[in-house]
Scaffold this motif. Structure first.
Motif, PDB file in Angstrom:
ATOM      1  N   UNK A  50       7.103  -0.357   3.982  1.00 28.02           N
ATOM      2  CA  UNK A  50       7.478  -0.081   5.450  1.00 28.02           C
ATOM      3  C   UNK A  50       8.754  -1.213   5.507  1.00 28.02           C
ATOM      4  N   UNK A  51       8.912  -2.252   5.017  1.00 23.26           N
ATOM      5  CA  UNK A  51       9.805  -3.231   5.306  1.00 23.26           C
ATOM      6  C   UNK A  51      11.217  -2.940   4.559  1.00 23.26           C
ATOM      7  N   UNK A  52      10.914  -2.073   3.357  1.00 22.53           N
ATOM      8  CA  UNK A  52      12.219  -1.496   2.673  1.00 22.53           C
ATOM      9  C   UNK A  52      12.841  -0.645   3.571  1.00 22.53           C
ATOM     10  N   UNK A  53      11.955   0.255   4.078  1.00 21.72           N
ATOM     11  CA  UNK A  53      12.667   1.369   4.749  1.00 21.72           C
ATOM     12  C   UNK A  53      13.165   0.875   6.209  1.00 21.72           C
TER      13      UNK A  53
ATOM     14  N   UNK B 198       7.223  -2.681  -5.764  1.00 22.54           N
ATOM     15  CA  UNK B 198       7.023  -2.634  -4.473  1.00 22.54           C
ATOM     16  C   UNK B 198       5.475  -2.342  -4.005  1.00 22.54           C
ATOM     17  N   UNK B 199       5.024  -2.504  -2.916  1.00 25.78           N
ATOM     18  CA  UNK B 199       3.649  -2.168  -2.691  1.00 25.78           C
ATOM     19  C   UNK B 199       3.342  -1.540  -1.167  1.00 25.78           C
ATOM     20  N   UNK B 200       2.119  -1.009  -0.835  1.00 27.49           N
ATOM     21  CA  UNK B 200       2.134  -0.399   0.473  1.00 27.49           C
ATOM     22  C   UNK B 200       0.539  -0.289   0.569  1.00 27.49           C
ATOM     23  N   UNK B 201       0.238   0.223   1.888  1.00 29.18           N
ATOM     24  CA  UNK B 201      -1.342   0.505   2.102  1.00 29.18           C
ATOM     25  C   UNK B 201      -1.234   2.082   2.640  1.00 29.18           C
ATOM     26  N   UNK B 202      -1.746   2.700   1.427  1.00 32.68           N
ATOM     27  CA  UNK B 202      -2.115   4.265   1.967  1.00 32.68           C
ATOM     28  C   UNK B 202      -2.882   4.440   2.914  1.00 32.68           C
ATOM     29  N   UNK B 203      -2.913   5.590   3.852  1.00 33.48           N
ATOM     30  CA  UNK B 203      -3.836   5.880   4.554  1.00 33.48           C
ATOM     31  C   UNK B 203      -4.977   6.817   4.096  1.00 33.48           C
ATOM     32  N   UNK B 204      -4.573   7.829   3.221  1.00 31.45           N
ATOM     33  CA  UNK B 204      -5.741   8.205   2.424  1.00 31.45           C
ATOM     34  C   UNK B 204      -5.134   9.219   1.212  1.00 31.45           C
TER      35      UNK B 204
ATOM     36  N   UNK C 230       8.599  11.154   5.296  1.00 26.58           N
ATOM     37  CA  UNK C 230       8.657  11.746   3.742  1.00 26.58           C
ATOM     38  C   UNK C 230       8.956  10.652   2.487  1.00 26.58           C
ATOM     39  N   UNK C 231       9.904   9.677   3.032  1.00 26.97           N
ATOM     40  CA  UNK C 231      10.453   8.770   1.922  1.00 26.97           C
ATOM     41  C   UNK C 231       9.000   7.863   1.751  1.00 26.97           C
ATOM     42  N   UNK C 232       8.270   7.578   2.867  1.00 25.75           N
ATOM     43  CA  UNK C 232       7.012   6.663   2.679  1.00 25.75           C
ATOM     44  C   UNK C 232       5.984   7.251   2.066  1.00 25.75           C
ATOM     45  N   UNK C 233       5.824   8.560   2.257  1.00 21.88           N
ATOM     46  CA  UNK C 233       4.704   9.323   1.248  1.00 21.88           C
ATOM     47  C   UNK C 233       5.346   9.638  -0.186  1.00 21.88           C
ATOM     48  N   UNK C 234       6.303   9.815  -0.546  1.00 19.98           N
ATOM     49  CA  UNK C 234       6.679   9.872  -1.979  1.00 19.98           C
ATOM     50  C   UNK C 234       6.705   8.373  -2.477  1.00 19.98           C
ATOM     51  N   UNK C 235       7.118   7.329  -1.813  1.00 16.12           N
ATOM     52  CA  UNK C 235       6.780   6.004  -2.400  1.00 16.12           C
ATOM     53  C   UNK C 235       5.552   5.695  -2.654  1.00 16.12           C
ATOM     54  N   UNK C 236       4.655   6.255  -1.885  1.00 18.71           N
ATOM     55  CA  UNK C 236       3.079   6.018  -2.279  1.00 18.71           C
ATOM     56  C   UNK C 236       2.803   6.764  -3.419  1.00 18.71           C
ATOM     57  N   UNK C 237       3.235   8.074  -3.447  1.00 16.26           N
ATOM     58  CA  UNK C 237       2.934   8.948  -4.665  1.00 16.26           C
ATOM     59  C   UNK C 237       3.412   8.418  -5.924  1.00 16.26           C
ATOM     60  N   UNK C 238       4.753   7.712  -5.884  1.00 17.32           N
ATOM     61  CA  UNK C 238       5.218   7.162  -7.123  1.00 17.32           C
ATOM     62  C   UNK C 238       4.362   5.745  -7.491  1.00 17.32           C
ATOM     63  N   UNK C 239       3.971   5.114  -6.407  1.00 19.93           N
ATOM     64  CA  UNK C 239       3.211   3.928  -6.640  1.00 19.93           C
ATOM     65  C   UNK C 239       2.038   4.175  -7.384  1.00 19.93           C
ATOM     66  N   UNK C 240       1.312   5.140  -6.783  1.00 19.42           N
ATOM     67  CA  UNK C 240      -0.288   5.194  -7.107  1.00 19.42           C
ATOM     68  C   UNK C 240      -0.205   6.105  -8.809  1.00 19.42           C
ATOM     69  N   UNK C 241       0.788   6.628  -9.122  1.00 24.41           N
ATOM     70  CA  UNK C 241       0.851   7.125 -10.525  1.00 24.41           C
ATOM     71  C   UNK C 241       1.413   6.223 -11.318  1.00 24.41           C
TER      72      UNK C 241
ATOM     73  N   UNK D 224      15.481   1.925  -2.091  1.00 21.20           N
ATOM     74  CA  UNK D 224      15.053   0.644  -2.837  1.00 21.20           C
ATOM     75  C   UNK D 224      15.809  -0.185  -3.316  1.00 21.20           C
ATOM     76  N   UNK D 225      17.030   0.484  -4.129  1.00 12.70           N
ATOM     77  CA  UNK D 225      18.284  -0.026  -4.681  1.00 12.70           C
ATOM     78  C   UNK D 225      18.799  -0.929  -3.527  1.00 12.70           C
ATOM     79  N   UNK D 226      19.053  -0.262  -2.412  1.00 17.99           N
ATOM     80  CA  UNK D 226      19.904  -0.823  -1.514  1.00 17.99           C
ATOM     81  C   UNK D 226      19.298  -2.285  -0.951  1.00 17.99           C
ATOM     82  N   UNK D 227      17.953  -1.928  -0.666  1.00 17.03           N
ATOM     83  CA  UNK D 227      17.061  -3.165  -0.252  1.00 17.03           C
ATOM     84  C   UNK D 227      17.251  -4.437  -1.330  1.00 17.03           C
ATOM     85  N   UNK D 228      16.944  -3.980  -2.648  1.00 19.57           N
ATOM     86  CA  UNK D 228      17.014  -5.012  -3.596  1.00 19.57           C
ATOM     87  C   UNK D 228      18.453  -5.735  -3.779  1.00 19.57           C
ATOM     88  N   UNK D 229      19.393  -4.742  -3.750  1.00 15.62           N
ATOM     89  CA  UNK D 229      20.876  -5.301  -3.807  1.00 15.62           C
ATOM     90  C   UNK D 229      21.276  -6.457  -2.558  1.00 15.62           C
ATOM     91  N   UNK D 230      20.660  -5.991  -1.523  1.00 18.52           N
ATOM     92  CA  UNK D 230      20.870  -6.833  -0.035  1.00 18.52           C
ATOM     93  C   UNK D 230      20.069  -8.275  -0.281  1.00 18.52           C
TER      94      UNK D 230
END
Length: 340
Positions: free
Chosen positions: A133-136, A232-238, A268-279, A324-330
């Motif tokens: 959420x913070x990154x977005x 990075x981390x997050x809290x998935x709904x389900x 959609x970016x939030x969802x794929x971020x969680x998909x990538x993280x859970x994997x 994510x890269x934009x946030x890290x660079x900033x």
């Protein structure tokens, strides 16, 4: 030899002829030149009725008749409404990270839970990793920022500062109660009994009833996830199966219809971020390839579902990596001291 009187009569007739012609020629010539010199007044062609309100507003007062609300209306009239930002148009450029969305190691594993009847709920712990959420939020485009700011200003004009604060607080509480109800409904009957009837019978819960019928095999509810490599981390709904496809499910609330996935902005970016993280999170021994965004409505009308298959998730994954890269660079530039 003609008499003098007859000659005079002839001259008289000739004279009258020319006298009669001269004024006629002179008159027609005068009208021709006048028509060339005379110009039409352009103000006579103006639609007076169309601009009557504008004219009255100008001459009725010596001070400006513009108000903040009229400025917004004028802005919409001149430039049109703010275009909704499409995710496909937001990001471009090379990607430094080459981490894949999917994880072949998990795909070749058991991909099942020891006890599938008990959904995982890993608590979110304090960590130096930034949240999804913070990154977005920190990497929104200029158009997105403008859209949110204009919406905020218009709401303040309608509700006032205190009214807007109360409105946002109510929206937050409604969303919180909605997620609590879904967590209880997807977890255990004991948690469901603890909720009050008002929360369970809310319009948002009624809105997603047809979606809940298509869910099965719930793997995780309100569970923390982190990407071990990308940090990075997050809290998935389900995490559950939707019509036979294992998905990361994100529940959203809205007062306006969102029938298309482009209406969900960065969801959609939030969802794929969680998909990538859970994997890439060792706490989960299964792989997820799909996502689902469910938009519930306060009035109880059927929720809109936006299913993201594996191909669509892979299309959004590079866009998330760029954010994510934009946030890290900033963050790196902010922590690096400026040379004297």
């Amino acid at each position: 030899m003609q008499s003098l009187s007859s000659i005079c009569k002839k001259l008289g007739r000739s004279s009258r002829f020319f006298v009669e012609l001269a004024p006629s020629v002179g008159f027609s010539t005068s009208c021709y030149f006048c028509s060339q010199k005379k110009k039409k007044n352009p103000y006579q062609e103006v639609d007076q009725n169309k601009y009557s309100n504008l004219i009255r507003s100008i001459i009725s007062t010596k001070i400006s008749s513009q108000t903040p609300e009229s400025l917004f209306q004028e802005d919409d009239l001149l430039y049109g409404p703010v275009s909704e930002c499409k995710v496909q148009e937001q990001e471009s450029g090379p990607i430094k990270n080459t981490i894949l969305l999917l994880n072949p190691e998990k795909r070749n594993g058991s991909n099942t839970l020891t006890d599938s009847s008990v959904p995982l709920k890993i608590p979110l712990q304090k960590n130096k990793m930034p949240s999804v959420t913070r990154i977005l939020q920190q990497t929104m485009t200029a158009k997105q920022i403008l859209t949110l700011e204009r919406w905020k200003q218009k709401m303040i004009l309608e509700l006032g500062e205190d009214g807007f604060a109360e409105y946002t607080s109510d929206i937050f509480l409604q969303g919180k109660h909605f997620h609590e109800a879904l967590e209880a409904m997807l977890s255990s009957q004991e948690q469901l009994k603890e909720l009050d009837e008002k929360t369970i019978s809310s319009g948002y819960v009624a809105s997603v009833q047809h979606v809940l019928k298509d869910l099965s095999g719930v793997r995780a509810v309100e569970s923390a996830v982190h990407h071990e490599t990308l940090k990075y981390l997050g809290l998935m709904d389900c995490v559950a199966e939707y019509r036979g496809k294992l998905c990361v499910i994100d529940w959203k609330t809205s007062e306006k219809p969102k029938p298309f996935i482009r209406n969900t902005f960065d969801n959609p970016l939030q969802v794929v971020a969680y998909v990538g993280a859970i994997n890439h999170d060792a706490n989960y021994n299964f792989e997820v390839q799909c996502g689902l965004i469910v938009v519930a409505y306060k009035d109880g009308s059927p929720a809109h579902t936006h299913f993201m298959d594996s191909e669509l998730c892979c299309q959004y994954w590079p866009k998330w990596l760029l954010r994510l890269e934009k946030y890290t660079e900033r963050e790196k530039n902010q922590t690096t001291p400026n040379p004297d």
